[in-house]
Design a protein around this motif. Structure first.
Motif, PDB file in Angstrom:
ATOM      1  N   ASP A  47      -7.290   3.903   0.940  1.00  0.00           N
ATOM      2  CA  ASP A  47      -7.798   2.696   0.298  1.00  0.00           C
ATOM      3  C   ASP A  47      -6.770   2.201  -0.716  1.00  0.00           C
ATOM      4  O   ASP A  47      -6.636   2.764  -1.803  1.00  0.00           O
ATOM      5  CB  ASP A  47      -9.130   2.974  -0.406  1.00  0.00           C
ATOM      6  CG  ASP A  47     -10.241   3.317   0.579  1.00  0.00           C
ATOM      7  OD1 ASP A  47     -10.265   2.688   1.658  1.00  0.00           O
ATOM      8  OD2 ASP A  47     -11.057   4.197   0.275  1.00  0.00           O
ATOM      9  N   PRO A  49      -5.830  -0.349  -3.394  1.00  0.00           N
ATOM     10  CA  PRO A  49      -6.608  -1.281  -4.231  1.00  0.00           C
ATOM     11  C   PRO A  49      -6.216  -2.729  -3.976  1.00  0.00           C
ATOM     12  O   PRO A  49      -5.036  -3.054  -3.833  1.00  0.00           O
ATOM     13  CB  PRO A  49      -6.230  -0.846  -5.658  1.00  0.00           C
ATOM     14  CG  PRO A  49      -5.742   0.556  -5.526  1.00  0.00           C
ATOM     15  CD  PRO A  49      -5.084   0.636  -4.187  1.00  0.00           C
ATOM     16  N   SER A  50      -7.216  -3.602  -3.913  1.00  0.00           N
ATOM     17  CA  SER A  50      -6.942  -5.014  -3.650  1.00  0.00           C
ATOM     18  C   SER A  50      -6.100  -5.643  -4.753  1.00  0.00           C
ATOM     19  O   SER A  50      -5.316  -6.558  -4.501  1.00  0.00           O
ATOM     20  CB  SER A  50      -8.255  -5.779  -3.486  1.00  0.00           C
ATOM     21  OG  SER A  50      -9.049  -5.668  -4.659  1.00  0.00           O
ATOM     22  N   TRP A  51      -6.240  -5.125  -5.983  1.00  0.00           N
ATOM     23  CA  TRP A  51      -5.484  -5.712  -7.088  1.00  0.00           C
ATOM     24  C   TRP A  51      -3.976  -5.471  -6.921  1.00  0.00           C
ATOM     25  O   TRP A  51      -3.162  -6.252  -7.412  1.00  0.00           O
ATOM     26  CB  TRP A  51      -5.939  -5.166  -8.438  1.00  0.00           C
ATOM     27  CG  TRP A  51      -5.922  -3.669  -8.594  1.00  0.00           C
ATOM     28  CD1 TRP A  51      -6.965  -2.819  -8.460  1.00  0.00           C
ATOM     29  CD2 TRP A  51      -4.772  -2.846  -8.892  1.00  0.00           C
ATOM     30  NE1 TRP A  51      -6.558  -1.513  -8.661  1.00  0.00           N
ATOM     31  CE2 TRP A  51      -5.227  -1.506  -8.939  1.00  0.00           C
ATOM     32  CE3 TRP A  51      -3.431  -3.115  -9.135  1.00  0.00           C
ATOM     33  CZ2 TRP A  51      -4.372  -0.445  -9.213  1.00  0.00           C
ATOM     34  CZ3 TRP A  51      -2.572  -2.053  -9.406  1.00  0.00           C
ATOM     35  CH2 TRP A  51      -3.045  -0.739  -9.449  1.00  0.00           C
TER      36      TRP A  51
END
Length: 343
Positions: A47, A49-51
């Motif tokens: 995963d 992070p989208s940031w």
């Protein structure tokens, strides 16, 4: 932690090998290839992070904005109309040629356009996903064009233009400085905030582009560049995000596109060279300078070649930057129009 360790080792190893081979944007493709290899060979998932992708997009925007030099652009003088017209026509022609990619099933008009648009490979890779394109296709084909351009450039310079190299100092990478780091951090933070506040399409890229240009006018940040390691971090994160989304089916589909993509690339490179001849006639610069100014990709290699052959680096830089800005500013409008048109 095991997954992250394997992924980091793959990305680092591939990036190093590509860098030693002189591959364009080695860290971006290292991230892409490393993510792809991890996804297909291990079956594991990580995963990201989208940031982190948002920050990576902003870094690309800052890198483009830092290259904008208003004095260089002003030096075009009366050549502005010719440069703008030829830049726009080149972009339109590349988008039209790119529609050949739609012969392959599943390629949308937006993906075909962003994959083929001349120049701004890193910028198009950063905004493609936000604007509805398949960033896997866009990344592979954009950088395939850059690779072809870089392989063809030495032959064109020596065989076609009979230019001698080594007549001037080359273009060197920007050095890391405290001011450069501060400039990058401020521009990224302000850019993300501004982009969201103004509801810009692909807010991180365009917001950071505007913020970096504005900060460049501050005396403390005059002549400051984005440090190479900051640029590398942005490139590798974008490549990683794209690479981790590859599947065997998508890899096969893109592989089948390569012959068509090479035809599109040949059309674009030939058209840019022809427009370069026209630009030389309209502005009075040498045909070599005009060729380098209109070359569709490999900005830093183009500038280094111009400097190494004793060319008009100011003119080449100005034309390349104008086209790069046009690409990034027009991409959201083009993406929305094509999306509406295709329903």
């Amino acid at each position: 932690m095991v997954s992250w360790t394997i992924l980091a080792a793959l990305v680092a190893g591939i990036s190093t090998v590509l860098g030693l081979l002189g591959f364009p944007s080695a860290v971006l493709f290292g991230g892409l290839a490393g993510g792809l290899a991890f996804s297909l060979s291990t079956g594991r998932t990580v995963d990201v992070p989208s940031w982190s992708f948002t920050i990576a997009q902003a870094i690309i925007g800052v890198t483009v904005g830092a290259a904008v030099d208003f004095q260089t652009l002003a030096d075009l003088g009366s050549d502005w109309p010719a440069v703008i017209v030829i830049s726009v026509v080149t972009l339109v022609l590349s988008v039209v040629a790119g529609q050949l990619l739609r012969l392959h099933r599943g390629v949308s008009p937006v993906t075909a356009s962003f994959a083929s648009v001349a120049g701004g490979a890193s910028g198009m890779t950063a905004v493609a996903h936000d604007l509805g394109a398949d960033d896997r296709v866009v990344t592979v084909i954009q950088y395939l064009r850059v690779l072809v351009v870089l392989l063809a450039m030495p032959a064109a310079v020596s065989v076609v233009f009979h230019a001698d190299t080594g007549t001037a100092a080359g273009v060197t990478a920007p050095a890391t400085s405290a001011a450069g780091v501060a400039y990058s951090v401020l521009a990224v933070a302000l850019g993300i905030g501004v982009g969201r506040a103004l509801h810009l399409p692909s807010p991180a890229v365009l917001g950071a582009l505007l913020a970096s240009i504005a900060l460049g006018a501050v005396p403390a940040f005059a002549d400051v560049d984005v440090p190479p390691w900051v640029q590398a971090a942005g490139f590798v994160l974008i490549g990683l995000q794209v690479g981790l989304r590859f599947t065997l089916d998508s890899l096969r589909a893109i592989g089948r596109m390569i012959p068509t993509a090479l035809l599109v690339i040949a059309i674009i490179i030939g058209a840019c060279a022809a427009f370069g001849v026209l630009l030389a006639r309209l502005t009075g610069v040498s045909e070599l300078d005009a060729y380098l100014a209109t070359t569709p990709g490999g900005l830093y290699a183009v500038l280094a070649t111009s400097a190494d052959t004793g060319g008009n680096v100011t003119f080449v830089t100005a034309v390349q930057i104008i086209r790069l800005l046009l690409v990034l500013l027009a991409a959201p409008l083009l993406g929305r129009w094509l999306t509406r048109r295709s329903g």
